[in-house]
Design an enzyme around this catalytic site. Structure first.
Site, PDB file in Angstrom:
ATOM      1  CG  ASN A  20      -0.517   5.197  -0.512  1.00  0.00           C
ATOM      2  OD1 ASN A  20      -1.592   5.724  -0.799  1.00  0.00           O
ATOM      3  ND2 ASN A  20       0.133   4.384  -1.352  1.00  0.00           N
ATOM      4  CD  GLU A  21      -2.097   1.184  -2.697  1.00  0.00           C
ATOM      5  OE1 GLU A  21      -3.113   1.234  -3.398  1.00  0.00           O
ATOM      6  OE2 GLU A  21      -0.961   0.972  -3.151  1.00  0.00           O
TER       7      GLU A  21
ATOM      8  CD  GLN B 243       3.526   7.359  -7.425  1.00  0.00           C
ATOM      9  OE1 GLN B 243       2.871   7.387  -6.397  1.00  0.00           O
ATOM     10  NE2 GLN B 243       3.136   6.703  -8.495  1.00  0.00           N
TER      11      GLN B 243
ATOM     12  CG  HIS C 291       1.993   7.979  -1.496  1.00  0.00           C
ATOM     13  ND1 HIS C 291       0.698   8.366  -1.736  1.00  0.00           N
ATOM     14  CD2 HIS C 291       2.249   6.997  -2.394  1.00  0.00           C
ATOM     15  CE1 HIS C 291       0.205   7.667  -2.745  1.00  0.00           C
ATOM     16  NE2 HIS C 291       1.142   6.824  -3.159  1.00  0.00           N
TER      17      HIS C 291
END
Length: 424
Positions: free
Chosen positions: A156-157, A18, A112
């Site tokens: 991550n998530e 990101q 991630h």
């Protein structure tokens, strides 16, 4: 501000794909460039943080923080299967040292969402050897930087898609476009199946939950084999679920479908990461949307959401909580500046009631690439010029810095200092 415990981690969170830019060997980059694609725009140079990481660390240190969460991009470290890049490992080694020199404890996310293109083309997380392949990546990363980091987040998530579907965030046309994009990616890659960590068809959710679970366990074991005392956990997306009169059954069904598997899994971890952005209210007939100010996601703004999510996470898992993400999507920075003090005061009150919380990492430092939504959503404390990449602190950054300064000095003669090993 309620008094926070000594040694509390105050940070910001970022993610490689990101912010770094040019992550060309990753599966997400591949999906951004197929047709059709669910991504509104390509990540491109992102925030150019691969080159500008010291500037970003200066911004975090300049806010008086003592922690910095970032991810190690697997696709940079192993761009082709079995081909490890010494230069990429050297880069993340420098990031860790640069953080420590600035008094920032590194919190490292080992995956991630993004993975190497070759990994997703070979079956992604559903491949039989995926846990072992990921464990190899974790081993090489922890072997290089594990002696100097404060904590490691494996995944991550992994429950994000379940949350999006349960909350009705994905309309049917988006699910159809997702399937078309993944089919196009499979054809372009010359493989039978192409799936990434945050673009999973609805029909594959149960399969991927099982595979993510095995990958998390393998990663935890690999990290602990290198450094037994390294705090390791998984971060999950966790909304605050509130039962109105008669709504308990509906609320509990949502919790069971989205969170409880991972909270039970976290019982074997050192902490559970909580990533909170929303509150959902449940009545006897389903979800109820109350009146109130809205954020950029269209959700009602609720400063108490984080405390409620943290409370539930600890109640089920029994382990301490690390807030690995929390923030607000909004174009109006004054809304963020009002939201943060109220949310952190509520979190402090929850800590005061006895819920163990290790730290808080605000999402995010920079306005960045927000996956399928591109550069539209704004969650950063710092804006980034899309042409020059110049960083500009928003007023909310000063608000957060002031909150942290007061929290770190209240009742702590050393200013809330956290000892971290500084490289020679």
């Amino acid at each position: 501000m309620t008094e926070f415990p000594e040694g509390f981690l105050w940070g910001v969170a970022t993610a490689g794909h990101q912010v770094e830019g040019g992550n060309t060997a990753s599966d997400t980059w591949f999906l951004e460039n197929v047709h059709p694609t669910l991504f509104r725009e390509r990540s491109g140079t992102a925030c150019d943080s691969y080159a500008r990481y010291e500037e970003d660390l200066d911004l975090a240190a300049g806010m008086g923080l003592n922690a910095f969460r970032f991810s190690v991009e697997w696709s940079r470290v192993e761009p082709a299967r079995g081909e490890v890049s010494p230069a990429a490992l050297d880069h993340y080694d420098r990031v860790v040292d640069a953080a420590l020199i600035r008094g920032l404890a590194p919190v490292v996310t080992l995956n991630h969402f993004t993975a190497p293109h070759w990994f997703s083309a070979a079956g992604s997380w559903a491949a039989p050897d995926a846990p072992e392949v990921f464990a190899d990546q974790v081993d090489r990363v922890v072997a290089r930087i594990g002696d100097r980091i404060a904590a490691a987040v494996t995944l991550n998530e992994p429950n994000l898609e379940q949350l999006l579907q349960a909350g009705g965030k994905l309309p049917p046309e988006a699910e159809l476009l997702k399937r078309d994009m993944l089919a196009a990616a499979a054809r372009a890659a010359g493989t039978d199946r192409y799936v990434t960590g945050n673009v999973i068809p609805a029909a594959a959710q149960d399969e991927f939950q099982e595979r993510f679970t095995l990958a998390h366990r393998a990663a935890r074991a690999a990290a602990k084999a290198r450094r037994a005392d390294l705090p390791v956990g998984v971060s999950i997306a966790l909304a605050h679920e509130v039962a109105l009169p008669g709504g308990q059954a509906h609320r509990d069904a949502r919790r069971a479908a989205v969170y409880d598997h991972w909270l039970r899994e976290a019982r074997d971890d050192d902490f559970v990461g909580v990533q909170n952005y929303e509150t959902f209210w449940h009545g006897p007939d389903g979800e109820v949307v109350p009146d109130g100010a809205r954020n950029g996601m269209g959700s009602v703004v609720d400063p108490d959401s984080l405390a409620g999510a943290v409370r539930y996470a600890h109640e089920v898992s029994g382990v301490p909580v690390l807030v690995t993400e929390h923030g607000i999507q909004t174009e109006d920075d004054t809304q963020r500046a009002r939201f943060l003090p109220a949310a952190l005061d509520s979190l402090g009150a929850e800590i005061g009631r006895g819920t163990p919380v290790l730290g808080y990492c605000h999402w995010t430092l920079l306005d960045n690439f927000e996956w399928i939504f591109g550069y539209g959503p704004k969650l950063g404390l710092v804006s980034v010029d899309r042409e020059t990449f110049a960083r500009t602190r928003k007023p909310s950054a000063d608000v957060y810095a002031g909150l942290v300064r007061r929290a770190r000095t209240a009742g702590n003669p050393d200013g809330g200092r956290r000892d971290v090993p500084v490289p020679a």
